[in-house]
Design an enzyme around this catalytic site. Structure first.
Site, short mmCIF file in Angstrom:
data_model
loop_
_atom_site.label_atom_id
_atom_site.label_comp_id
_atom_site.label_asym_id
_atom_site.label_seq_id
_atom_site.Cartn_x
_atom_site.Cartn_y
_atom_site.Cartn_z
N ASP A 8 43.74 32.64 41.91
CA ASP A 8 44.20 33.40 40.75
C ASP A 8 43.88 34.86 41.05
O ASP A 8 42.74 35.30 40.95
CB ASP A 8 43.43 32.91 39.50
CG ASP A 8 43.66 33.79 38.29
OD1 ASP A 8 44.58 34.64 38.32
OD2 ASP A 8 42.92 33.64 37.29
N LYS A 70 47.13 45.24 40.10
CA LYS A 70 48.14 44.23 39.74
C LYS A 70 49.12 44.76 38.68
O LYS A 70 50.28 44.38 38.66
CB LYS A 70 47.42 42.98 39.22
CG LYS A 70 48.33 41.82 38.89
CD LYS A 70 47.50 40.61 38.54
CE LYS A 70 48.33 39.48 38.03
NZ LYS A 70 47.49 38.33 37.64
N GLU A 171 51.02 31.65 36.02
CA GLU A 171 49.65 31.44 35.53
C GLU A 171 49.59 30.46 34.36
O GLU A 171 48.75 29.55 34.36
CB GLU A 171 49.02 32.79 35.13
CG GLU A 171 48.68 33.64 36.35
CD GLU A 171 48.49 35.11 36.05
OE1 GLU A 171 48.46 35.50 34.87
OE2 GLU A 171 48.38 35.89 37.02
N ASP A 193 46.71 34.56 27.04
CA ASP A 193 45.97 35.04 28.21
C ASP A 193 45.57 36.50 28.01
O ASP A 193 46.39 37.41 28.17
CB ASP A 193 46.85 34.87 29.45
CG ASP A 193 46.12 35.27 30.73
OD1 ASP A 193 45.01 35.82 30.66
OD2 ASP A 193 46.67 34.99 31.82
#
Ligand code: AMP
Length: 578
Positions: A8, A70, A171, A193
């Protein structure tokens, strides 16, 4: 052979896990930590630090310490996200080739995938130390909302780190897989999330191991970091009032306040009040250092955090609107991401969805665990069947180092491959296209996304779907849809087009992604130019355009001049923001 791992690759932290011999576990570094900060720092002595050591340097050497890449991976220079990041960044972002983004550190420039590669490389090293073997294969997760460019950049980072990417997995799909949800029954799942730098809400429909993304909505500038900044500002104001030291005058003190703010925030997930002592925030006359102590209560933190949590719920509203479903339609709400450990977040999510959200598994680890399960499935290793040890989330707000590794997911059922339905007939072309659709378009059957089956024990089927529609722009500026949103991947679609004007010697295939009927409402992924066509009357010359979306969500586009047999596929150049 070493097992394939699940990684991850997070905005704030990266986690690596493995599924082996019936047990899925997070792999710990030499100090026993489960979280690898996604931070890289260039030390003055020439070392390149990755992870916790690098993270510590955010305070003392903010300019040469790179984090949260990211958010910008696969984006274009000049896009709103990049402009926004440039305004608040403590390190230097510069324009690279083809409007890419690079960081400038100590006189050198690095593309963003290289920064991510350093983080993935460290995750690989942690896995190798923990397993005692060389690791060569991995499943890497990305947000469901990532477009093809962002997925490609992630894949490139993993390759640079020396890993073969078995699959780029969404994810939320990984989280659902870790919980074993919908594997026996059909279920709609909301995955909330809330990480350090980003927030995503993804609505999934999982049945017979077929995962469909019903809707995904997010904010790539909303996370625990924002709460930290807001708390740091509150501390800074109090410090100015109490000591006369203005934190804004010193970038090191700003970073120190942020670190203190995060520390307080994490503590307040378990206790009602917490304090920090800040050393040498400034110097008094005579050179004596000024220290500053600050105390915060949970209820004060909640007041500061409320606007950010409200924003996450607005995103939830948006996703629900997209899906045209009511909260009651969702059987489970899964909490993912470190910020969802805040008790206030859990309360608000429960209030919104009208059900207690699931947080049995550590929200920091659940995505990596799902990725590891997928990696085991893809490599035909024995699937995890018995929960060997399943540490649940200890208490809301336990510090990351308290979070032990090692748990197994629910048993995965065995199902037969489900055929993927053939694509619908092509929609009528809107306006005058670059290349008029022929009306005789050849539609290829979609390739069923069946995972490799181990010889003895069939592995579960798990299909991801593309979250956004892929189209080509027509002359009238409208879109001609090639791959519809929610199509199971991998898939291939071919369309035939003819030239729009007499004597046309060149066609431009501009690929866009999004739901807008007008091309400009969508993100431009790139262009393919097929030139040197035989001058012919409009309608006499045919061009086949093929879109192949692979299992990682990477789009390969090809345009073929049917008469001459010439084809282009390498000239894709990105023309707009990602
Ligand atoms: P992630 O991006 O999922 O790794 O999440 C990182 C974010 O979670 C950071 O903003 C952390 O400060 C935050 N976080 C981690 N643990 C906790 C905790 N126990 N309580 C509140 N926030 C936390």
């Amino acid at each position: 052979m070493a097992p394939a791992v699940g990684i991850d690759l997070g905005t704030t932290n990266t986690v690596v896990a493995v599924s082996q011999g019936g047990l899925t576990r997070v792999l710990l570094d030499e100090s026993g930590a489960n979280l690898l900060p996604s931070v890289v720092s260039w030390h003055p002595d020439g070392r390149v630090l990755v992870g916790r050591e690098a993270r510590r340097r955010r305070v003392v050497d903010a300019r040469n310490t790179i984090h949260s890449v990211k958010r910008l991976l696969g984006r274009r220079w000049g896009s709103p996200e990049v402009e926004r990041a440039r305004r608040s960044s403590t390190f230097e972002l510069v324009e690279g080739p083809k409007r890419s983004i690079e960081v400038a550190v100590r006189g050198m420039r690095y593309p963003l995938p290289t920064i991510s590669a350093l983080v993935v490389g460290r995750a690989k090293q942690i896995a190798e130390q923990a397993l005692g073997e060389t690791v060569t294969q991995a499943v890497i997760t990305v947000p469901a909302s990532f477009n093809d460019l962002q997925r490609s950049a992630t894949r490139r980072a993993a390759k640079e780190a020396g890993l073969e990417v078995l699959r780029i997995l969404n994810e939320p799909t990984a989280a659902a897989l870790a919980y074993g949800l919908g594997m026996r029954t059909s279920e709609r799942i909301a995955v909330y999330d809330f990480g350090g730098g980003t927030f995503d809400l993804t609505l999934l429909d999982v049945s017979d191991n077929l995962v469909e993304v019903l809707a995904t909505s997010g904010d790539s500038f909303l996370g625990g970091d924002d709460v930290d900044s807001a708390v740091a500002q509150v501390i800074g104001r109090a410090m100015l009032r109490d000591t006369g030291v203005d934190a804004n005058m010193n970038i090191g003190v700003v970073a120190l306040l942020r670190a203190a703010a995060e520390h307080l925030k994490v503590q307040l997930s378990t206790v009602e009040r917490a304090d920090v002592e800040l050393k040498a925030v400034g110097y008094a006359e005579g050179g004596h250092p000024i220290d500053y102590k600050y105390e915060l209560t949970r209820s004060e933190l909640e007041t500061i955090a409320k606007p950010f949590i409200d924003r996450t719920l607005a995103v939830c509203d948006d996703a629900l609107r997209q899906s045209r479903l009511d909260v009651a339609a969702f059987g489970s709400v899964i909490l993912v991401g470190g910020s969802s450990k805040m008790p206030f977040v859990q309360e608000r999510v429960e209030g919104f969805f009208g059900k207690v959200p699931r947080i049995e598994y550590n929200p920091d680890e659940v995505v990596a665990v799902g990725a590891a399960i997928m990696a085991a499935v893809l490599t035909g290793q024995e699937r995890p069947v018995e929960p060997v040890s399943m540490p649940k989330m200890p208490r809301a707000g336990a510090l990351p180092s308290d979070l032990a590794a090692g748990f197994a997911p629910s048993p995965l059922p065995v199902v037969a491959p489900t055929p993927v339905p053939l694509p619908p007939p092509p929609p009528p072309a809107a306006g005058q296209p670059h290349m008029l659709p022929s009306g005789r378009s050849q539609q290829l059957p979609a390739v069923p996304s069946v995972l490799p089956m181990p010889p003895e024990r069939p592995a579960p089927l798990l299909i991801d779907v593309t979250p956004l529609t892929l189209s080509v722009e027509t002359i009238a500026g409208m879109v001609d849809v090639i791959i519809e949103r929610n199509t199971a991947v991998p898939c291939t679609r071919k369309r035939r087009y003819t030239t729009g004007v007499d004597g046309q010697t060149e066609v431009v295939v501009r690929v866009v992604q999004g739901e807008g009927a007008v091309a400009s409402q969508n993100a431009v992924l790139g262009e393919l130019v097929l030139s040197g066509l035989r001058p012919a009357r409009r309608g006499d010359l045919w061009i086949e355009v093929a879109f192949e979306l692979d299992a990682d969500g990477i789009l390969h586009v090809r345009a073929v001049d049917e008469a001459a047999g010439r084809e282009v596929q390498a000239q894709m150049r990105v023309t707009a923001q990602g």
